[in-house]
Design a protein around this motif. Structure first.
Motif, short mmCIF file in Angstrom:
data_model
loop_
_atom_site.label_atom_id
_atom_site.label_comp_id
_atom_site.label_asym_id
_atom_site.label_seq_id
_atom_site.Cartn_x
_atom_site.Cartn_y
_atom_site.Cartn_z
N TYR A 1 -5.85 -0.94 3.66
CA TYR A 1 -5.49 0.47 3.76
C TYR A 1 -4.39 0.65 4.78
CZ TYR A 1 -5.82 5.45 4.83
OH TYR A 1 -5.53 6.76 5.04
N ARG A 2 -3.40 1.40 4.39
CA ARG A 2 -2.25 1.64 5.24
C ARG A 2 -2.26 3.11 5.67
NH1 ARG A 2 3.96 0.23 3.40
NH2 ARG A 2 4.94 0.32 5.46
N ARG A 3 -2.68 3.36 6.92
CA ARG A 3 -2.77 4.72 7.40
C ARG A 3 -1.39 5.33 7.53
NH1 ARG A 3 -6.47 5.62 12.51
NH2 ARG A 3 -5.85 7.73 11.87
N PRO A 4 -1.24 6.58 7.07
CA PRO A 4 0.08 7.22 7.24
C PRO A 4 0.34 7.50 8.71
CG PRO A 4 -1.55 8.78 6.40
CD PRO A 4 -2.22 7.43 6.39
N GLY B 1 0.78 -1.23 0.00
CA GLY B 1 0.00 0.00 0.00
C GLY B 1 0.81 1.27 0.00
N ALA B 2 2.13 1.20 -0.15
CA ALA B 2 2.94 2.41 -0.24
C ALA B 2 2.49 3.23 -1.45
CB ALA B 2 4.42 2.07 -0.32
N LEU B 3 2.50 4.55 -1.29
CA LEU B 3 2.00 5.43 -2.35
C LEU B 3 2.77 5.26 -3.65
CD1 LEU B 3 0.06 7.67 -3.18
CD2 LEU B 3 1.71 9.34 -2.28
N ALA B 4 4.08 5.13 -3.57
CA ALA B 4 4.88 4.97 -4.79
C ALA B 4 4.56 3.66 -5.50
CB ALA B 4 6.37 5.04 -4.45
#
Length: 293
Positions: A254-257, A235-238
């Motif tokens: 979902y990976r909460r920041p 789920g990392a944005l990159a």
């Protein structure tokens, strides 16, 4: 299995009605070799692997097929045992493969040369792509969903150099005291057919393994119109941005920041009073009492 082998002309003259029965223990060899032939392993290897000019006898694909039969039938991967095992079933292999094997076709030196040729990264990638595309086309496998996941493999081995794959890292086997390597796997879902398996060093983080595996799997499939399923580390944005840019969809938890932490640079979190919306006032210190009497 009993094979009837005709006698020589001299033997026929002395005994016209005599025949020679040659018995070999074959067990599951015809079945295993038939599956290997049906998968097209021998033809694909002979197409993509070119040996040196001094190579004689059985082709590379034939040697690999015999070696795979030995591994699956005897559950033994040692190179030194293949030659004698094949020699005990030479008539069977000559009949099934329609060729004449030499006594030196499956020596351990020859098998080591085959390993060196198959270990080339370019050859390995082209073989994987050709085999998987053939199996997908022949068996009409669904290619709309792909799954990415990594695992760690712990080994009892001494510490190697920095460029080695064996290092200590976060162990999923709960053995941080052992060296390990990681394997990143891309497979068709829900069949589980492996598309890509990339071994990496055991001290590498999982976040950077998803994009290379995704790119290799897309090249194997020949299309990027797939749904990529993974765990929260995907789920990392990159990583997600790279898949969307490649015209693929993704599905992952979902990976909460993580919120920023306090640092010495002067940036700090607001106090609890400000977070609750109450007024915060700076208190003025009271003057110290005089000690005079």
């Amino acid at each position: 299995m009993s094979l009837v082998i005709p006698l020589t002309q001299e033997s026929r003259e002395s005994s016209p009605s005599a025949t020679l029965l040659h018995t070999e223990q074959i067990n599951s060899v015809p079945l295993v070799l038939g599956v290997i032939e049906q998968m097209g392993i021998r033809d694909l290897i002979d197409t993509h692997v070119t040996p040196h000019g001094a190579w004689q006898g059985a082709s590379v694909g034939t040697v690999v097929s015999l070696w795979l039969c030995h591994i699956l039938a005897e559950r033994d991967h040692r190179l030194v045992a293949v030659r004698d095992w094949v020699a005990q079933r030479t008539a069977t292999f000559n009949t099934l493969l329609d060729l004449t094997l030499r006594d030196t076709d499956c020596t351990d030196d020859r098998l080591a040369n085959v390993l060196s040729m198959l270990g080339d990264e370019t050859t390995q990638a082209s073989l994987d792509q050709a085999m998987l595309q053939r199996w997908i086309r022949v068996y009409r496998l669904p290619t709309d969903t792909m799954r990415l996941d990594s695992t760690s493999v712990s080994v009892y081995h001494d510490t190697e150099a920095d460029e080695s794959l064996l290092h200590q890292g976060h162990s999923k086997d709960h053995r941080p005291d052992l060296n390990q390597f990681k394997a990143m796997l891309a497979s068709l879902d829900p069949l589980g057919l492996p598309l890509v398996c990339q071994p990496v060093a055991g001290n590498r983080a999982d976040d950077g393994l998803y994009v290379p595996a995704y790119q290799a799997a897309v090249r194997v499939l020949g299309t990027s119109a797939v749904l990529v399923v993974g765990d929260s580390k995907m789920g990392a944005l990159a990583t997600r941005g790279h898949m969307v840019a490649g015209h693929s969809a993704y599905l992952c938890p979902y990976r909460r920041p993580r919120p920023p932490t306090n640092s010495r640079s002067g940036v700090s979190r607001p106090s609890r009073a400000r977070q609750r919306g109450s007024v915060w006032r700076k208190s003025t210190p009271k003057p110290a009492k005089s000690s005079r009497k």
